[in-house]
Design a protein around this motif. Structure first.
Motif, PDB file in Angstrom:
ATOM      1  N   VAL A  49       0.572  -1.302  -0.228  1.00 25.49           N
ATOM      2  CA  VAL A  49       0.190   0.249   0.268  1.00 25.49           C
ATOM      3  C   VAL A  49       0.605   1.387  -0.083  1.00 25.49           C
ATOM      4  O   VAL A  49       1.671   1.282   0.402  1.00 25.49           O
ATOM      5  N   GLN A  50       0.472   2.138  -0.969  1.00 27.45           N
ATOM      6  CA  GLN A  50       1.266   3.359  -0.828  1.00 27.45           C
ATOM      7  C   GLN A  50       0.362   5.205  -1.095  1.00 27.45           C
ATOM      8  O   GLN A  50      -0.940   4.161  -1.543  1.00 27.45           O
ATOM      9  N   ILE A  51       1.009   6.207  -0.566  1.00 34.20           N
ATOM     10  CA  ILE A  51      -0.060   7.080  -0.552  1.00 34.20           C
ATOM     11  C   ILE A  51       0.515   7.912  -1.100  1.00 34.20           C
ATOM     12  O   ILE A  51       1.892   8.519  -0.860  1.00 34.20           O
ATOM     13  N   THR A  52      -0.165   8.784  -2.294  1.00 33.61           N
ATOM     14  CA  THR A  52       0.692   9.633  -3.113  1.00 33.61           C
ATOM     15  C   THR A  52       0.139  10.777  -3.270  1.00 33.61           C
ATOM     16  O   THR A  52      -1.550  10.764  -3.039  1.00 33.61           O
ATOM     17  N   GLY A  53       0.277  11.940  -3.634  1.00 34.48           N
ATOM     18  CA  GLY A  53      -0.448  13.479  -3.364  1.00 34.48           C
ATOM     19  C   GLY A  53       0.655  14.067  -2.408  1.00 34.48           C
ATOM     20  O   GLY A  53       1.718  14.159  -1.593  1.00 34.48           O
ATOM     21  N   SER A  54       0.020  15.798  -3.273  1.00 37.67           N
ATOM     22  CA  SER A  54       0.718  16.665  -2.054  1.00 37.67           C
ATOM     23  C   SER A  54       0.598  16.384  -0.783  1.00 37.67           C
ATOM     24  O   SER A  54      -0.254  16.142  -0.332  1.00 37.67           O
TER      25      SER A  54
ATOM     26  N   ASN B 280      -9.417  -4.773  -4.120  1.00 35.19           N
ATOM     27  CA  ASN B 280      -9.250  -4.762  -2.905  1.00 35.19           C
ATOM     28  C   ASN B 280      -9.814  -3.176  -2.982  1.00 35.19           C
ATOM     29  O   ASN B 280     -10.019  -2.599  -3.436  1.00 35.19           O
ATOM     30  N   LEU B 281     -10.522  -3.481  -1.513  1.00 34.98           N
ATOM     31  CA  LEU B 281     -10.627  -2.231  -0.940  1.00 34.98           C
ATOM     32  C   LEU B 281     -10.326  -1.147  -0.169  1.00 34.98           C
ATOM     33  O   LEU B 281      -9.875  -2.017   1.176  1.00 34.98           O
ATOM     34  N   TYR B 282     -10.571  -0.119  -0.440  1.00 29.52           N
ATOM     35  CA  TYR B 282     -10.075   1.286   0.496  1.00 29.52           C
ATOM     36  C   TYR B 282     -11.436   1.836   1.873  1.00 29.52           C
ATOM     37  O   TYR B 282     -11.980   2.108   1.101  1.00 29.52           O
ATOM     38  N   THR B 283     -10.577   2.343   2.826  1.00 30.14           N
ATOM     39  CA  THR B 283     -11.300   2.587   3.821  1.00 30.14           C
ATOM     40  C   THR B 283     -10.219   4.048   4.156  1.00 30.14           C
ATOM     41  O   THR B 283      -9.821   3.217   5.020  1.00 30.14           O
ATOM     42  N   TRP B 284     -10.816   5.268   4.161  1.00 29.51           N
ATOM     43  CA  TRP B 284      -9.806   6.042   5.148  1.00 29.51           C
ATOM     44  C   TRP B 284     -10.126   6.227   6.748  1.00 29.51           C
ATOM     45  O   TRP B 284     -11.506   6.241   6.954  1.00 29.51           O
ATOM     46  N   SER B 285      -9.146   6.789   7.163  1.00 33.00           N
ATOM     47  CA  SER B 285      -9.671   7.477   8.513  1.00 33.00           C
ATOM     48  C   SER B 285     -10.777   8.201   8.586  1.00 33.00           C
ATOM     49  O   SER B 285     -10.920   8.402  10.545  1.00 33.00           O
TER      50      SER B 285
ATOM     51  N   TYR C  57      -3.298  11.261   7.756  1.00 28.61           N
ATOM     52  CA  TYR C  57      -4.496   9.795   7.405  1.00 28.61           C
ATOM     53  C   TYR C  57      -4.186   8.793   6.921  1.00 28.61           C
ATOM     54  O   TYR C  57      -2.882   8.538   6.718  1.00 28.61           O
ATOM     55  N   THR C  58      -4.739   7.960   6.943  1.00 28.16           N
ATOM     56  CA  THR C  58      -4.263   6.464   7.712  1.00 28.16           C
ATOM     57  C   THR C  58      -5.783   5.427   6.283  1.00 28.16           C
ATOM     58  O   THR C  58      -7.053   5.835   6.359  1.00 28.16           O
ATOM     59  N   VAL C  59      -5.174   4.788   5.538  1.00 31.14           N
ATOM     60  CA  VAL C  59      -5.885   4.112   4.908  1.00 31.14           C
ATOM     61  C   VAL C  59      -5.674   2.444   5.123  1.00 31.14           C
ATOM     62  O   VAL C  59      -4.371   1.786   4.894  1.00 31.14           O
ATOM     63  N   ASN C  60      -6.644   2.357   4.969  1.00 31.88           N
ATOM     64  CA  ASN C  60      -7.456   0.347   5.281  1.00 31.88           C
ATOM     65  C   ASN C  60      -7.230  -0.377   3.735  1.00 31.88           C
ATOM     66  O   ASN C  60      -8.255  -0.012   3.503  1.00 31.88           O
TER      67      ASN C  60
ATOM     68  N   ASN D 153      -9.607 -11.123   2.946  1.00 29.50           N
ATOM     69  CA  ASN D 153      -9.827 -10.729   4.104  1.00 29.50           C
ATOM     70  C   ASN D 153      -8.887 -10.216   5.013  1.00 29.50           C
ATOM     71  O   ASN D 153      -9.229  -9.926   6.130  1.00 29.50           O
ATOM     72  N   CYS D 154      -7.861  -9.920   4.029  1.00 33.70           N
ATOM     73  CA  CYS D 154      -7.130  -9.608   5.204  1.00 33.70           C
ATOM     74  C   CYS D 154      -6.568  -8.010   5.130  1.00 33.70           C
ATOM     75  O   CYS D 154      -7.160  -7.277   3.998  1.00 33.70           O
ATOM     76  N   THR D 155      -6.578  -7.546   5.623  1.00 38.69           N
ATOM     77  CA  THR D 155      -6.373  -5.597   5.831  1.00 38.69           C
ATOM     78  C   THR D 155      -4.615  -5.278   5.931  1.00 38.69           C
ATOM     79  O   THR D 155      -4.281  -5.226   7.161  1.00 38.69           O
ATOM     80  N   TYR D 156      -4.699  -4.516   5.711  1.00 37.09           N
ATOM     81  CA  TYR D 156      -3.191  -3.429   5.544  1.00 37.09           C
ATOM     82  C   TYR D 156      -3.135  -1.992   5.460  1.00 37.09           C
ATOM     83  O   TYR D 156      -4.676  -1.482   5.261  1.00 37.09           O
ATOM     84  N   GLN D 157      -2.347  -1.490   6.685  1.00 36.19           N
ATOM     85  CA  GLN D 157      -2.395  -0.137   6.495  1.00 36.19           C
ATOM     86  C   GLN D 157      -1.119   1.064   5.686  1.00 36.19           C
ATOM     87  O   GLN D 157      -0.087   0.179   5.800  1.00 36.19           O
ATOM     88  N   LYS D 158      -1.509   2.267   6.055  1.00 37.11           N
ATOM     89  CA  LYS D 158      -0.479   3.232   4.964  1.00 37.11           C
ATOM     90  C   LYS D 158      -0.804   4.480   6.117  1.00 37.11           C
ATOM     91  O   LYS D 158      -2.273   4.297   5.842  1.00 37.11           O
ATOM     92  N   SER D 159      -0.480   5.125   6.273  1.00 40.31           N
ATOM     93  CA  SER D 159      -0.477   6.264   6.818  1.00 40.31           C
ATOM     94  C   SER D 159       0.550   7.591   6.936  1.00 40.31           C
ATOM     95  O   SER D 159       2.172   7.497   6.047  1.00 40.31           O
ATOM     96  N   VAL D 160       0.175   8.699   6.402  1.00 38.66           N
ATOM     97  CA  VAL D 160       1.026  10.213   6.022  1.00 38.66           C
ATOM     98  C   VAL D 160       0.196  11.631   7.179  1.00 38.66           C
ATOM     99  O   VAL D 160      -0.985  10.918   7.147  1.00 38.66           O
ATOM    100  N   THR D 161       0.823  12.171   6.822  1.00 34.91           N
ATOM    101  CA  THR D 161       1.167  13.556   7.459  1.00 34.91           C
ATOM    102  C   THR D 161       0.776  14.309   6.526  1.00 34.91           C
ATOM    103  O   THR D 161       1.577  14.829   6.350  1.00 34.91           O
ATOM    104  N   VAL D 162      -0.648  15.197   6.383  1.00 37.81           N
ATOM    105  CA  VAL D 162      -0.562  16.863   6.003  1.00 37.81           C
ATOM    106  C   VAL D 162      -0.096  17.612   6.754  1.00 37.81           C
ATOM    107  O   VAL D 162      -0.928  18.008   8.017  1.00 37.81           O
TER     108      VAL D 162
END
Length: 461
Positions: free
Chosen positions: A358-363, A382-387, A403-406, A412-421
């Motif tokens: 899992v990766q998060i891109t953007g400013s 894959n299904l995406y759910t944000w914090s 901001y965290t995305v699940n 039915n396995c869940t993985y997380q990735k977080s970034v700080t804006v």
């Protein structure tokens, strides 16, 4: 009611060894045991019966019983088909050569049940359309009686006889102190209380050695042996025992006698007592089956494996429980047994889940407008759910924060990735007039020196 003994079978009764159509070879009944029998013929003697049985013998059988506990005695005789059964009881303490007049006698022509009960008051019923039941008997410990039963009709049907009342018969099997342990019937209970026991047979083509059942039935009781038979009448007479391994027929009823032999008194009447049970063989196609809560093991998770059988399980982990919880990927096997047969192994392979990266891109810096965050992952479905409660792989962010995305995979396995804006500084700007004196058509302006006139925000260029 009279206490029943240890087993409840299709055919439970106690017997002696010899032919049963004559009084002198009467079957000894012990322990108020139920009787199941099909009479045939009149034996070696055509006996004078007296009382209501003036028509003589047809298809008869004799029984002999001795009272152990005083009380009342009843019985119920039920034919398995529409035939007329007559009967008489002689005693107490008579002999076959001098039976005398029967103390209870019933020659009713009823094509149904007959016997003695606690409500009738008649001690005899003549032939024809008369009552099929007689009055109960009061009996005393030590007394011996003879019971004669005759299938009067031309057609012969098996009869089932059960005893009632408060009296008991002598027996080496229950409550006598001779059998110190309960006898254990082979197999498992059938579908009904009086059904034969059921023994699972793994391979009916292999001759079966019946004696392998004997130790389990005897259960450590001294001076008891077991004999096996192909039908109820052979079991009743002790004739034609099965003495060597035979090819069994699934579904056919087989019988066994528990035989008592007194070591100190070979002439004891208890030696004539035999406890008989019945059983069938059932072809067993025993298979093991595993149900997995998931075929994929998530990071830090577990998978439950469940057997289709609640008992007789052995897992490759060593567990014998119906279910196991595993936390490592791999192949797991299971075998099941019902005590006689063991299934081939069943197996299931649990694989580790693949990390979708899992990766998060953007400013990650906010200025005076919102920024977009885009989540990506490998794989499909894959299904995406944000914090912040949003779903989908893209969100618009208007406030600083983490901001965290699940990401939930099809397994039915869940993985997380977080970034700080973070919030960026928006510079304050203004119009500025710049002038310079020049003696040429062109001029050079130093805008850096004019920066403070353009913006009051430090650090802007």
């Amino acid at each position: 009611m009279i206490k029943r003994l240890l087993f409840s079978f299709l055919s439970i009764f106690y017997i002696s060894l010899s032919a049963q159509e004559d009084c002198v070879s009467a079957i000894t009944v012990c322990g108020n045991s139920n009787i199941n029998y099909t009479p045939s013929g009149v034996g070696n003697e055509y006996e004078t019966l007296g009382g209501c049985l003036s028509s003589g013998e047809h298809h008869s059988v004799w029984y002999k019983f001795t009272i152990a506990t005083s009380g009342t005695l009843t019985f119920n005789l039920t034919p398995t088909g529409p035939v007329d059964y007559d009967w008489a009881i002689y005693g107490p303490n008579t002999s076959c050569g001098n039976l005398g007049f029967p103390i209870r006698c019933n020659a009713s022509g009823t094509l149904a049940s007959t016997g003695m009960n606690m409500t009738n008051t008649n001690t005899s019923s003549a032939g024809g359309n008369t009552t099929p039941y007689c009055k109960y008997m009061d009996v005393v410990a030590g007394e011996t009686y003879y019971l004669y039963i005759d299938n009067w009709s031309t057609t012969v049907y098996t009869f089932n006889l059960t005893w009632g009342g408060t009296a008991t018969f002598v027996s080496p099997f229950s409550g006598s102190g001779i059998a110190t342990n309960p006898f254990i019937a082979p197999g498992v209970a059938g579908p009904n209380p009086n059904s034969p026991r059921v023994i699972s047979m793994c391979d009916s083509s292999v001759p079966f050695n019946f004696t392998t059942l004997s130790p389990g039935i005897i259960n450590g009781n001294a001076n008891f042996t077991i004999s096996y038979f192909n039908d109820a009448n052979d079991a009743a007479t002790g004739s034609n025992p099965i003495t060597s391994p035979i090819s069994i027929i699934p579904g056919s009823v087989y019988y066994y006698n528990i035989n008592y032999n007194s070591p100190s008194n070979p002439g004891s009447s208890l030696n004539a007592c035999k406890q008989t049970g019945s059983f069938i063989f059932e072809a067993s196609n025993l298979t093991a089956s595993i149900t997995a809560s998931s075929m994929t093991l998530c990071p830090g998770g577990n998978v439950t494996l469940t057997s289709a059988s609640t008992t007789g399980n052995t897992w490759s982990t060593g567990s014998t429980n119906p279910s196991i919880v595993i936390t490592a990927p791999g192949t797991y096997t299971l075998v099941t047994t019902n005590g006689n047969c063991t299934s081939p192994p069943a197996s299931v392979t649990i694989t580790a889940a693949s990390d979708p990266n899992v990766q998060i891109t953007g400013s990650l810096v906010l200025c005076d407008t919102s920024t977009q965050l885009i989540a990506t992952s490998t794989g499909t479905g894959n299904l995406y759910t944000w914090s912040n409660g949003a779903t989908g792989n893209t969100i618009s962010v208007a406030a600083p924060g983490t901001y965290t995305v699940n990401v939930t995979t099809p397994a039915n396995c869940t993985y997380q990735k977080s970034v700080t804006v973070t919030q960026g500084v928006v510079p304050a700007v203004q119009n500025a007039n710049l002038s310079i004196c020049s003696d040429t058509p062109t001029a050079t302006f130093n805008l850096t020196s004019a920066q403070n006139n353009i913006s009051t925000t430090a650090g802007n260029l």
